[in-house]
Motif scaffolding. Structure first.
Motif, PDB file in Angstrom:
ATOM      1  N   VAL A 152      14.536  91.145   8.876  1.00  0.00           N
ATOM      2  CA  VAL A 152      13.352  91.618   7.898  1.00  0.00           C
ATOM      3  C   VAL A 152      13.420  90.213   7.027  1.00  0.00           C
ATOM      4  N   GLN A 153      12.277  89.844   6.452  1.00  0.00           N
ATOM      5  CA  GLN A 153      12.000  88.967   5.739  1.00  0.00           C
ATOM      6  C   GLN A 153      12.428  89.437   3.897  1.00  0.00           C
ATOM      7  N   LEU A 154      12.798  89.254   3.741  1.00  0.00           N
ATOM      8  CA  LEU A 154      13.604  89.348   2.272  1.00  0.00           C
ATOM      9  C   LEU A 154      13.584  88.014   1.172  1.00  0.00           C
ATOM     10  N   MET A 155      11.758  89.015  -0.427  1.00  0.00           N
ATOM     11  CA  MET A 155      11.313  87.657  -1.284  1.00  0.00           C
ATOM     12  C   MET A 155      12.637  88.325  -2.477  1.00  0.00           C
ATOM     13  N   GLY A 156      12.102  87.204  -3.135  1.00  0.00           N
ATOM     14  CA  GLY A 156      13.463  87.155  -4.395  1.00  0.00           C
ATOM     15  C   GLY A 156      12.661  86.331  -5.495  1.00  0.00           C
ATOM     16  N   SER A 157      12.591  86.422  -7.343  1.00  0.00           N
ATOM     17  CA  SER A 157      12.386  85.154  -7.960  1.00  0.00           C
ATOM     18  C   SER A 157      13.149  85.638  -9.220  1.00  0.00           C
ATOM     19  N   GLY A 158      13.281  84.344 -10.187  1.00  0.00           N
ATOM     20  CA  GLY A 158      14.519  84.483 -10.604  1.00  0.00           C
ATOM     21  C   GLY A 158      15.876  85.304 -10.152  1.00  0.00           C
ATOM     22  N   THR A 175     -18.933  81.129   9.218  1.00  0.00           N
ATOM     23  CA  THR A 175     -19.247  80.975  10.282  1.00  0.00           C
ATOM     24  C   THR A 175     -17.913  79.431  10.792  1.00  0.00           C
ATOM     25  N   GLU A 176     -17.370  78.804   9.514  1.00  0.00           N
ATOM     26  CA  GLU A 176     -16.011  77.894   9.930  1.00  0.00           C
ATOM     27  C   GLU A 176     -14.840  78.672  10.197  1.00  0.00           C
ATOM     28  N   LYS A 177     -13.818  78.195  10.788  1.00  0.00           N
ATOM     29  CA  LYS A 177     -12.947  78.302  10.765  1.00  0.00           C
ATOM     30  C   LYS A 177     -11.756  79.044   9.222  1.00  0.00           C
ATOM     31  N   PRO A 178     -11.719  80.192   9.410  1.00  0.00           N
ATOM     32  CA  PRO A 178     -10.604  80.795   8.194  1.00  0.00           C
ATOM     33  C   PRO A 178      -9.662  79.996   7.794  1.00  0.00           C
ATOM     34  N   HIS A 179      -9.865  79.750   6.406  1.00  0.00           N
ATOM     35  CA  HIS A 179      -7.889  78.945   5.823  1.00  0.00           C
ATOM     36  C   HIS A 179      -7.410  80.558   6.086  1.00  0.00           C
ATOM     37  N   VAL A 180      -5.542  80.141   6.341  1.00  0.00           N
ATOM     38  CA  VAL A 180      -5.015  80.632   5.814  1.00  0.00           C
ATOM     39  C   VAL A 180      -4.420  80.968   4.713  1.00  0.00           C
ATOM     40  N   PRO A 181      -3.755  81.854   4.076  1.00  0.00           N
ATOM     41  CA  PRO A 181      -2.900  81.922   3.126  1.00  0.00           C
ATOM     42  C   PRO A 181      -1.695  81.653   3.487  1.00  0.00           C
ATOM     43  N   TYR A 182      -0.499  80.384   2.042  1.00  0.00           N
ATOM     44  CA  TYR A 182      -0.053  79.684   2.572  1.00  0.00           C
ATOM     45  C   TYR A 182       1.304  81.027   2.295  1.00  0.00           C
ATOM     46  N   VAL A 183       1.233  81.942   1.982  1.00  0.00           N
ATOM     47  CA  VAL A 183       2.723  83.216   2.217  1.00  0.00           C
ATOM     48  C   VAL A 183       1.875  83.894   4.065  1.00  0.00           C
ATOM     49  N   GLU A 234       0.367  81.954   6.445  1.00  0.00           N
ATOM     50  CA  GLU A 234       0.947  81.278   7.013  1.00  0.00           C
ATOM     51  C   GLU A 234       2.818  81.144   7.563  1.00  0.00           C
ATOM     52  N   GLN A 235       3.632  81.074   6.242  1.00  0.00           N
ATOM     53  CA  GLN A 235       4.873  80.792   6.446  1.00  0.00           C
ATOM     54  C   GLN A 235       5.338  82.055   7.122  1.00  0.00           C
ATOM     55  N   LEU A 236       5.520  83.000   6.644  1.00  0.00           N
ATOM     56  CA  LEU A 236       5.464  84.107   7.649  1.00  0.00           C
ATOM     57  C   LEU A 236       5.250  84.474   8.692  1.00  0.00           C
ATOM     58  N   ASP A 237       4.531  84.173   8.903  1.00  0.00           N
ATOM     59  CA  ASP A 237       3.992  84.102  10.540  1.00  0.00           C
ATOM     60  C   ASP A 237       5.042  83.034  11.311  1.00  0.00           C
ATOM     61  N   ARG A 238       5.302  82.197  10.406  1.00  0.00           N
ATOM     62  CA  ARG A 238       6.442  81.570  10.978  1.00  0.00           C
ATOM     63  C   ARG A 238       8.139  81.650  11.537  1.00  0.00           C
ATOM     64  N   ARG A 239       8.180  82.878  11.168  1.00  0.00           N
ATOM     65  CA  ARG A 239       9.034  83.781  11.214  1.00  0.00           C
ATOM     66  C   ARG A 239       9.337  84.651  12.529  1.00  0.00           C
ATOM     67  N   PRO A 240      10.471  85.072  12.816  1.00  0.00           N
ATOM     68  CA  PRO A 240      10.789  86.804  13.379  1.00  0.00           C
ATOM     69  C   PRO A 240       9.697  87.806  13.008  1.00  0.00           C
ATOM     70  N   ALA A 241       9.184  88.748  14.372  1.00  0.00           N
ATOM     71  CA  ALA A 241       8.580  89.728  13.252  1.00  0.00           C
ATOM     72  C   ALA A 241       9.401  90.933  12.791  1.00  0.00           C
ATOM     73  N   ALA A 254      -1.299  90.973   9.441  1.00  0.00           N
ATOM     74  CA  ALA A 254      -1.155  92.341   9.345  1.00  0.00           C
ATOM     75  C   ALA A 254      -0.400  92.598  10.460  1.00  0.00           C
ATOM     76  N   GLY A 255       0.143  93.512  10.683  1.00  0.00           N
ATOM     77  CA  GLY A 255       0.895  94.093  11.448  1.00  0.00           C
ATOM     78  C   GLY A 255       2.504  94.041  10.390  1.00  0.00           C
ATOM     79  N   ARG A 256       2.932  93.413  10.091  1.00  0.00           N
ATOM     80  CA  ARG A 256       4.135  93.744   8.742  1.00  0.00           C
ATOM     81  C   ARG A 256       4.172  94.760   7.487  1.00  0.00           C
ATOM     82  N   ARG A 257       4.756  95.470   7.736  1.00  0.00           N
ATOM     83  CA  ARG A 257       5.531  96.166   6.821  1.00  0.00           C
ATOM     84  C   ARG A 257       6.255  95.713   5.180  1.00  0.00           C
ATOM     85  N   PHE A 258       4.960  96.104   4.568  1.00  0.00           N
ATOM     86  CA  PHE A 258       5.405  95.323   3.015  1.00  0.00           C
ATOM     87  C   PHE A 258       5.925  96.381   1.750  1.00  0.00           C
TER      88      PHE A 258
END
Length: 332
Positions: free
Chosen positions: A90-96, A144-152, A154-161, A184-188
Motif C-alpha cells: 500500500v501507499q500511505l500518505m500523511g502530513s503534519g 494534440t500534444e502529449k499530456p503533462h502528468v500530474p506530479y502526484v 508521476e510519483q505513485l506510478d513509480r511505486r508497486p501497485a 487509474a486503477g489505484r483505490r484511494f
C-alpha cells in the motif's frame, strides 16, 4: 481554504528539514525574485525526533510530496526495514503530525498483517492539486500534444501497485482534493477530521476522528480486500484486534440528551402532544418554533416579560401557521 487564494502557497510539514527547505524556497521567491506570493506554513508543538534532509528530497518537499520510507522504517526510525517484494503493498500518505501515525501504521501493517507500505510525507496537498489543475489546463489548450502528468500521479506510478491511503488533521476534503490525479486503477481512501470540534488529549481526538494508526491500518486492509488481494475478514479482525468500536455513533445518538426547555417533549394532555420551548426567549427563536411545528392543528402558548422588542413578526407567523395562540404575561 488556501487553494482559493491564488498567491497563497501553503504547506503542512512534519519535520524540521522540510520547514527549512520550504522557508528557503519562500525567501527565494518572495525576497530575491520579488514574486507576488506569500507562504502559509503550519507547524505544531509536539516533541518528536526529526530525521535529517536527504539529498534529492528538496524538489518533492517543495512540490508537495516525497518518499520518506520505502517500507516500514526500522525500530530506530531512521532507516528502512527489509522489504518483502512479494507481499501486498500500500501507499500511505500523511502530513503534519499525523504523518507519525501513518509511520506507526506502516509498522503495524508489516508486523501484524505482513503487508508492506511506502510512506509519503505530503507537505502540501494544495500544491499537488494546483499542479494537477495546471496539467489539466495544458491538455485542454494543447489537445494534440502529449499530456503533462500530474506530479502526484508521476510519483505513485513509480511505486508497486496497490491502494493509496491518506490521513491528515483536516477534513477529508483536504486530502481528497488530489483524487482526480491518483493514477487509474489505484483505490484511494481518505481519513480526516470531519465533524464538530472537540477539546481533549490529542491521542483521544485522533481516535475519535478515526485518523490514528489503527484506522490507517483498517483503511489499508479494507482497500486491499476491495481489490481482492486479501479477504475482508482481515478488516474485521483488525477491528477486534485494535478495539475499534463500530457502533459508537449509534450509541452516542441513543445516549444524546437534548438541551432542557428547548424543543423538549413533555408528555400529552387529552391526547395532544406538548412541547416545552421556553428557552425561546426572543422573537427569532420563537419563529424557529413556529417553523418546526407549523400546522392547522398547532396551538401556541406565548408570553413572558416584555423586552420592548417588535412582536409583529410573531403576529404574521401566527395568522395562518397555527390553530390558535394563547397569550399571557406582560409580553402577552
Amino acid at each position: 481554504m488556501s487553494l482559493t487564494i491564488p498567491n497563497c502557497v501553503s504547506y503542512d510539514p512534519s519535520f524540521a528539514h522540510e520547514v527549512g527547505v520550504i522557508l528557503h524556497e519562500g525567501l527565494l521567491r518572495m525576497v530575491e525574485r520579488q514574486e507576488n506570493v506569500y507562504y502559509y506554513v503550519t507547524v505544531m508543538n509536539e516533541n518528536y525526533a526529526h530525521p535529517g534532509l536527504r539529498q534529492g528530497d528538496e524538489e518533492g518537499i517543495i512540490r508537495g510530496m516525497y518518499l520518506l520510507h520505502e517500507g516500514a522504517p526500522a525500530a530506530d526510525g531512521t532507516t528502512d526495514a527489509q522489504v518483502d517484494a512479494k507481499a501486498p503493498r500500500v501507499q500511505l500518505m500523511g502530513s503534519g503530525v499525523i504523518l507519525r501515525e501513518v509511520i506507526e501504521a506502516a509498522r503495524l501493517l508489516k508486523e501484524d498483517w505482513g503487508i508492506e507500505s511506502d510512506i509519503w510525507s505530503t507537505t502540501s496537498f494544495t500544491e499537488l492539486r494546483r499542479d494537477g489543475m495546471a496539467c489539466d489546463r495544458w491538455h485542454l489548450l494543447h489537445p494534440t500534444e502529449k499530456p503533462h502528468v500530474p506530479y502526484v500521479g508521476e510519483q505513485l506510478d513509480r511505486r508497486p501497485a496497490g491502494p493509496v491511503i491518506a490521513s491528515t488533521d483536516y477534513m477529508k476534503l483536504f486530502a481528497d482534493q488530489i483524487r482526480p490525479y491518483i493514477p487509474a486503477g489505484r483505490r484511494f481512501k481518505v481519513l480526516g477530521t470531519d465533524g464538530f470540534g472537540r477539546s481533549d488529549f490529542r491521542y483521544k481526538l485522533r481516535e475519535h476522528f478515526e485518523i490514528n494508526r489503527h484506522f490507517v491500518v483498517l483503511a489499508a486492509l479494507t482497500a486491499l480486500a476491495e481489490d481482492g488481494v486479501i479477504p475482508l475478514t482481515k478488516a474485521a479482525e483488525a477491528i477486534q484486534r485494535y478495539g475499534i468500536d463500530p457502533e459508537k455513533i449509534r450509541r452516542a445518538l441513543r445516549a444524546f440528551s437534548p438541551l432542557e426547555h428547548r424543543m423538549e417533549p413533555c408528555g400529552a394532555v387529552a391526547g395532544v402532544a406538548c412541547v416545552n420551548d421556553s428557552k425561546a426567549t426572543n422573537v427569532d427563536a420563537t419563529l424557529k418554533a413556529f417553523a418546526s411545528f407549523r400546522g392547522p392543528s398547532s396551538l401556541f402558548l406565548l408570553g413572558g416579560h416584555d423586552k420592548g422588542t417588535d412582536l409583529s413578526p410573531l403576529v404574521e407567523a401566527a395568522k395562518d401557521g397555527c390553530k390558535a395562540v394563547v397569550c399571557f404575561g406582560a409580553a402577552g
